[in-house]
Design an enzyme around this catalytic site. Structure first.
Site, PDB file in Angstrom:
ATOM      1  CB  SER A 137      -1.159   0.086   1.245  1.00  0.00           C
ATOM      2  OG  SER A 137      -0.162   0.005   2.447  1.00  0.00           O
ATOM      3  CE  LYS A 155       7.888  -1.036   4.133  1.00  0.00           C
ATOM      4  NZ  LYS A 155       8.049  -1.575   5.525  1.00  0.00           N
ATOM      5  CG  MET A 246      15.582  -5.332   5.466  1.00  0.00           C
ATOM      6  SD  MET A 246      13.851  -5.330   6.070  1.00  0.00           S
ATOM      7  CE  MET A 246      13.263  -3.629   5.486  1.00  0.00           C
ATOM      8  CG  ASP A 289       0.392  -5.608   9.501  1.00  0.00           C
ATOM      9  OD1 ASP A 289      -0.452  -6.585   9.207  1.00  0.00           O
ATOM     10  OD2 ASP A 289       0.826  -5.123   8.561  1.00  0.00           O
ATOM     11  CG  ASN A 294       4.068  -8.420   8.160  1.00  0.00           C
ATOM     12  OD1 ASN A 294       4.426  -7.974   7.160  1.00  0.00           O
ATOM     13  ND2 ASN A 294       2.941  -7.812   8.741  1.00  0.00           N
ATOM     14  CG  ASP A 308       5.868  -4.385   7.196  1.00  0.00           C
ATOM     15  OD1 ASP A 308       5.924  -3.326   7.972  1.00  0.00           O
ATOM     16  OD2 ASP A 308       4.928  -4.509   6.570  1.00  0.00           O
TER      17      ASP A 308
END
Length: 449
Positions: A137, A155, A246, A289, A294, A308
């Protein structure tokens, strides 16, 4: 590597508003056409029936996916949090927004990299894969290799996302309300307020970097956790508010382990539930989350990869202690202690009726069923999730004297519900009671009980 569909991310408020405005016009036009067709056949359809056509719903989901950011997040939250409260057609379509978004075109991607890292952005790398291996998203993730040979996961946040959060949510809210897609008994305004706050947190990659480093330190300092989990190493010198770099860690998706032996599936679910109790009662820091993406599993090392940390939240000590009270009391059906703990957490207001309070406590009692079970609780029997949802729906039908609990409590419950769902999906059997009691011994009450 499979190439994802691409679509340029609208970056200015005007372009994003125009895109959403076009969605509203398209929906209105389709309603008029469909209405004329049905009237010509002697039918008298309702507005909701005209809006809820597969064509309209598909178009709306595609437009939210194209905009990404807050617009897509609202669709995700409506799909995940409202569940059966939404019409099935809308839930089915919006569920596509949970895990996959269109990627940025290469030209927009390179412009973003130059803006953040300068024209010589490629110098530190031996290779940078322009096609992302994940897109969601608010950002997409790329594989890169440093000149030293280290593999990285990079990311990247979509351009313009952070500054468009508030306006996106306001515009999407207006469209969904006008289109009558949201049933009246869904707490839509609360979902939007929650989405707004959460997006501002998740859009700050420096904050996520800090949370990831804190979590890595906590895992490494725990002898048991260090042997069971992997948290990626970060590269702060390459990070900023828009980019998080990362270590790249490979593994299989957690929801694809159904073919593994029962003992392995049991062990995976046991570890994740044990980690939940540690997060809540010992770390006082929780990755909230529950998205299956994840988590990954490395069969060769028998370790779980944690990914995440954008939705990581600090848990106040007082709240942690009240949840100890609530869960311990639920194990023995001590309704008075359960009520006191729920009151202290913030679930009740003075005007709530006894009947409504009882419904809330019923949901808590159901959710703690695995904690009361002697031996291994079989999550493959998914009736627990259905019973909790039915109880929640019964409670949601009358909101006159019911108010939303604190945000921390909402996120704690979402995480536990997600773990229950994962355990059910992989058919795991877990001695949850033993996990909880062991953690209570390690993290005793710090308040008068």
């Amino acid at each position: 590597m499979k190439h994802k569909q691409t679509a340029k991310v609208p970056t200015s408020r005007l372009s994003r508003f125009s895109s959403l405005g076009g969605l509203a016009s398209r929906l209105a036009g389709n309603v008029l056409v469909e209405g004329a067709k049905r009237l010509s056949k002697g039918q008298k359809p309702s507005l909701n029936e005209l809006v809820m056509t597969p064509n309209n719903i598909t178009h709306m989901a595609d437009k939210l996916a194209e905009l990404r950011g807050a617009a897509m997040k609202v669709g995700q939250m409506l799909s995940m949090d409202s569940g059966e409260l939404l019409p099935k057609e809308l839930s089915d379509i919006l569920s596509r927004l949970r895990s996959d978004a269109k990627a940025m075109p290469h030209k927009q991607l390179v412009t973003l990299l130059k803006t953040n890292w300068g024209n010589d952005w490629l110098d530190p790398f031996a290779h940078f894969e322009l096609n992302p291996f994940a897109a969601a998203s608010i950002g997409q993730v790329h594989l890169a290799t440093l000149a030293s040979g280290e593999k990285l996961a990079v990311k990247l946040q979509y351009p313009g996302i952070r500054n468009s959060i508030d306006s996106d949510i306001d515009n999407v809210a207006a469209i969904l309300k006008l289109s009558k897609l949201i049933p009246s008994n869904v707490q839509f305004d609360q979902l939007l307020a929650e989405a707004r706050k959460q997006l501002h947190v998740e859009a700050d990659y420096q904050n996520e970097l800090s949370m990831l480093q804190r979590f890595q330190s906590l895992i490494a300092s725990d002898e048991i956790n260090a042997d069971e989990f992997i948290v990626p190493t970060t590269y702060p010198v390459l990070c900023n508010q828009n980019i998080l770099v990362m270590e790249f860690i490979d593994g299989q998706s957690i929801d694809s382990i159904n073919t593994l032996e029962q003992v392995t599936r049991n062990n995976i679910a046991t570890r994740l539930l044990k980690l939940f109790f540690k997060e809540l009662f010992a770390f006082k820091l929780m990755q909230t989350d529950p998205n299956f993406a994840n988590y990954q599993y490395q069969a060769e090392s028998d370790k779980l990869v944690l990914l995440d940390f954008g939705a990581t939240r600090a848990i106040p000590t007082a709240l942690s202690d009240q949840y100890k009270q609530l869960m311990a009391a639920s194990m023995i059906n001590d309704r008075k202690t359960m009520e006191n703990a729920a009151q202290n957490i913030g679930f009740f207001q003075d005007a709530i009726t006894k009947e409504q309070k009882s419904l809330v406590l019923d949901v808590f009692y159901l959710a703690c069923e695995p904690l009361r079970f002697e031996g291994d609780y079989d999550f493959s029997d998914d009736t627990l999730a259905k019973r909790i949802k039915q109880a929640g729906m019964a409670m949601s039908m009358d909101r006159n004297e019911w108010h939303s609990p604190p945000a921390d409590a909402i996120f704690i419950h979402r995480k536990l519900a997600g773990l229950y769902l994962l355990a059910s999906k992989i058919g795991a059997k877990v001695n949850v009671k033993q996990l909880f009691e062991t953690q209570l011994q390690a993290s005793p009450f710090t308040m008068d009980t």
